[in-house]
Design an enzyme around this catalytic site. Structure first.
Site, PDB file in Angstrom:
ATOM      1  N   ARG A  89      -8.725  -5.762  12.054  1.00  0.00           N
ATOM      2  CA  ARG A  89      -8.468  -6.314  13.621  1.00  0.00           C
ATOM      3  C   ARG A  89      -8.598  -7.697  13.813  1.00  0.00           C
ATOM      4  O   ARG A  89      -7.757  -8.211  14.367  1.00  0.00           O
ATOM      5  CB  ARG A  89      -9.340  -5.401  14.332  1.00  0.00           C
ATOM      6  CG  ARG A  89      -9.115  -3.941  14.451  1.00  0.00           C
ATOM      7  CD  ARG A  89     -10.048  -3.131  15.312  1.00  0.00           C
ATOM      8  NE  ARG A  89      -9.941  -1.816  15.062  1.00  0.00           N
ATOM      9  CZ  ARG A  89     -10.847  -0.702  15.483  1.00  0.00           C
ATOM     10  NH1 ARG A  89     -11.834  -1.199  16.392  1.00  0.00           N
ATOM     11  NH2 ARG A  89     -10.571   0.483  15.402  1.00  0.00           N
TER      12      ARG A  89
ATOM     13  N   ARG B  49      -7.611   2.455  -2.998  1.00  0.00           N
ATOM     14  CA  ARG B  49      -8.576   2.671  -1.620  1.00  0.00           C
ATOM     15  C   ARG B  49      -8.986   4.192  -1.695  1.00  0.00           C
ATOM     16  O   ARG B  49      -8.541   5.099  -1.608  1.00  0.00           O
ATOM     17  CB  ARG B  49      -7.679   2.445  -0.394  1.00  0.00           C
ATOM     18  CG  ARG B  49      -8.528   2.120   0.737  1.00  0.00           C
ATOM     19  CD  ARG B  49      -7.475   1.949   2.003  1.00  0.00           C
ATOM     20  NE  ARG B  49      -8.336   1.058   3.152  1.00  0.00           N
ATOM     21  CZ  ARG B  49      -7.746   1.016   4.272  1.00  0.00           C
ATOM     22  NH1 ARG B  49      -6.877   1.897   4.792  1.00  0.00           N
ATOM     23  NH2 ARG B  49      -8.469   0.407   5.077  1.00  0.00           N
TER      24      ARG B  49
ATOM     25  N   TYR C 249      -5.810  11.401   4.124  1.00  0.00           N
ATOM     26  CA  TYR C 249      -4.154  11.359   3.645  1.00  0.00           C
ATOM     27  C   TYR C 249      -3.877  12.219   2.547  1.00  0.00           C
ATOM     28  O   TYR C 249      -4.982  12.901   1.948  1.00  0.00           O
ATOM     29  CB  TYR C 249      -3.394  10.200   3.679  1.00  0.00           C
ATOM     30  CG  TYR C 249      -3.473   9.500   5.195  1.00  0.00           C
ATOM     31  CD1 TYR C 249      -2.735  10.130   6.104  1.00  0.00           C
ATOM     32  CD2 TYR C 249      -4.006   8.271   5.337  1.00  0.00           C
ATOM     33  CE1 TYR C 249      -3.065   9.599   7.627  1.00  0.00           C
ATOM     34  CE2 TYR C 249      -3.774   7.675   6.496  1.00  0.00           C
ATOM     35  CZ  TYR C 249      -3.347   8.366   7.713  1.00  0.00           C
ATOM     36  OH  TYR C 249      -3.432   7.590   9.073  1.00  0.00           O
TER      37      TYR C 249
ATOM     38  N   GLN D 215       0.703  -1.085   0.001  1.00  0.00           N
ATOM     39  CA  GLN D 215       0.003  -0.028  -0.166  1.00  0.00           C
ATOM     40  C   GLN D 215       0.623   1.359  -0.125  1.00  0.00           C
ATOM     41  O   GLN D 215       1.676   1.506   0.950  1.00  0.00           O
ATOM     42  CB  GLN D 215      -1.002   0.111   1.148  1.00  0.00           C
ATOM     43  CG  GLN D 215      -2.052   1.307   0.880  1.00  0.00           C
ATOM     44  CD  GLN D 215      -2.815   1.269   2.316  1.00  0.00           C
ATOM     45  OE1 GLN D 215      -2.317   1.807   3.418  1.00  0.00           O
ATOM     46  NE2 GLN D 215      -4.270   1.253   2.101  1.00  0.00           N
TER      47      GLN D 215
END
Length: 371
Positions: A327, A234, A186, A105
């Protein structure tokens, strides 16, 4: 693109997505763990960690810095130096030995950084000099994020080159492809949203201008891999900014335009955060993620708070080709097998998520036959 699925889920069946033949439709989401030295070089610990989780149909690496400028958190890996390439080679080889697939990524945090993390102690960069609220993690602990410096127009081609170079490094490191991180507020997302992009040049103002950088990056990165079949992207249209900075003023128009412009590149998949990253799955009034993802002509990867039953339902309805889990992979390296057998899942305590050593990282046991 698959529109329907058999009543009995095919979640665990092999599938071809882009250039990859995947063992199943379960994806390990990118998970920042802050466990490399500040040279950004992954080591044997990372090779063990990812190899343990190679039962996933696809692994997306933790967010990986494309340059020193792109770094916003201490102890995160990079993919722009020779030493980093060599470190990641050990990781990709370990995953491939377990017959897994792994993507890198590509990450630039933009304004979510601190001068102590920047070369020469300079300010972080962003589309506009708008201060985010909150802190970031440095070698000295959590520090308040300052007001960033707005990028000059003539600097932006170098940003595109940073992404292209990082994609080339990822290819040399043996990754099966890359994911462009244009989500979670971001750098690329900061350019997309009019709430964080107040520019008046060709990279600001209109939707066409605000999405220009993302599309330039997609073009540069896909050129490294010959086409888009080894490149995913993404997006997180409704993940909120830290603090009081609002979402884009017209989520449907902005992200709808971007998604339609992605189609000619034929990306391997569109990875959507459904709701707020790691938080609620609710979306604001007037926003339809279903309508947005319907604009994309390729495979769709769903993410955010999925359970096994939700994943099965998504496959039965044909609403997603791939399902991302984050998670649950922290404490269950053999998550796919546990899902198959209906075994109980372990849960990683929050204090083990970021930083540290092998404890809470590679010492989670696999399921026993008795379990």
């Amino acid at each position: 693109m698959t529109k329907t699925a058999p009543a009995d889920t095919d979640l665990f069946d092999p599938v071809t997505i882009g250039a990859w033949r995947l063992a199943n439709r379960i994806v390990m989401a990118p998970l920042t763990r802050c466990r490399v030295n500040n040279d950004g070089v992954p080591g044997p610990l990372q090779a063990t960690y990812y190899a343990q989780r190679a039962g996933a149909g696809l692994i997306i690496s933790e967010a990986t810095n494309i340059s020193w400028q792109g770094r916003g958190y201490a102890f995160t890996p990079g993919i722009f130096t020779g030493a980093q390439v060599a470190g990641w080679q050990r990781v990709t080889e370990a995953v491939h030995e377990k017959q897994g697939k792994i993507l890198c990524q590509l990450w630039h945090v933009g304004r979510y950084s601190h001068p102590s993390l920047q070369p020469g102690g300079v300010l972080p960069v962003a589309p506009s000099a708008i201060a985010p609220e909150g802190d970031t993690f440095t070698e000295q602990g959590f520090r308040k994020v300052p007001t960033p410096r707005a990028l000059e127009t003539e600097e932006i081609p170098d940003l595109v080159e940073q992404y292209r170079h990082a994609a080339e490094c990822a290819r040399r490191a043996g990754f099966d492809g890359v994911e462009i991180h244009a989500a979670n507020c971001y750098l690329l997302d900061q350019f997309i949203r009019d709430s964080t992009n107040r520019r008046t040049d060709r990279y600001g103002g209109s939707i066409e201008n605000r999405t220009r950088l993302v599309l330039d990056v997609v073009e540069a990165v896909t050129s490294v891999w010959s086409d888009g079949s080894r490149v995913g992207i993404r997006l997180a249209p409704v993940t909120p900014n830290t603090g009081n900075t609002p979402l884009d003023s017209n989520v449907m128009a902005t992200y709808g335009y971007l998604i339609e412009k992605l189609n000619p590149f034929h990306p391997a998949y569109l990875h959507f955060i459904e709701g707020a990253t790691g938080q609620s799955r609710q979306v604001p009034s007037g926003v339809s993620l279903e309508k947005l993802r319907a604009l994309f002509q390729g495979p769709y990867m769903a993410n955010n708070g999925y359970t096994l039953e939700m994943a099965k339902a998504a496959r039965r309805s044909g609403t997603a080709e791939l399902i991302c889990f984050g998670r649950p992979f922290l404490a269950n390296p053999d998550l796919v097998e546990r899902f198959k057998k209906g075994a109980a899942l372990a849960e990683a305590p929050r204090e083990t998520w970021y930083g540290g050593d092998e404890r809470g990282y590679t010492d989670w046991p696999a399921m026993t036959s008795e379990a």
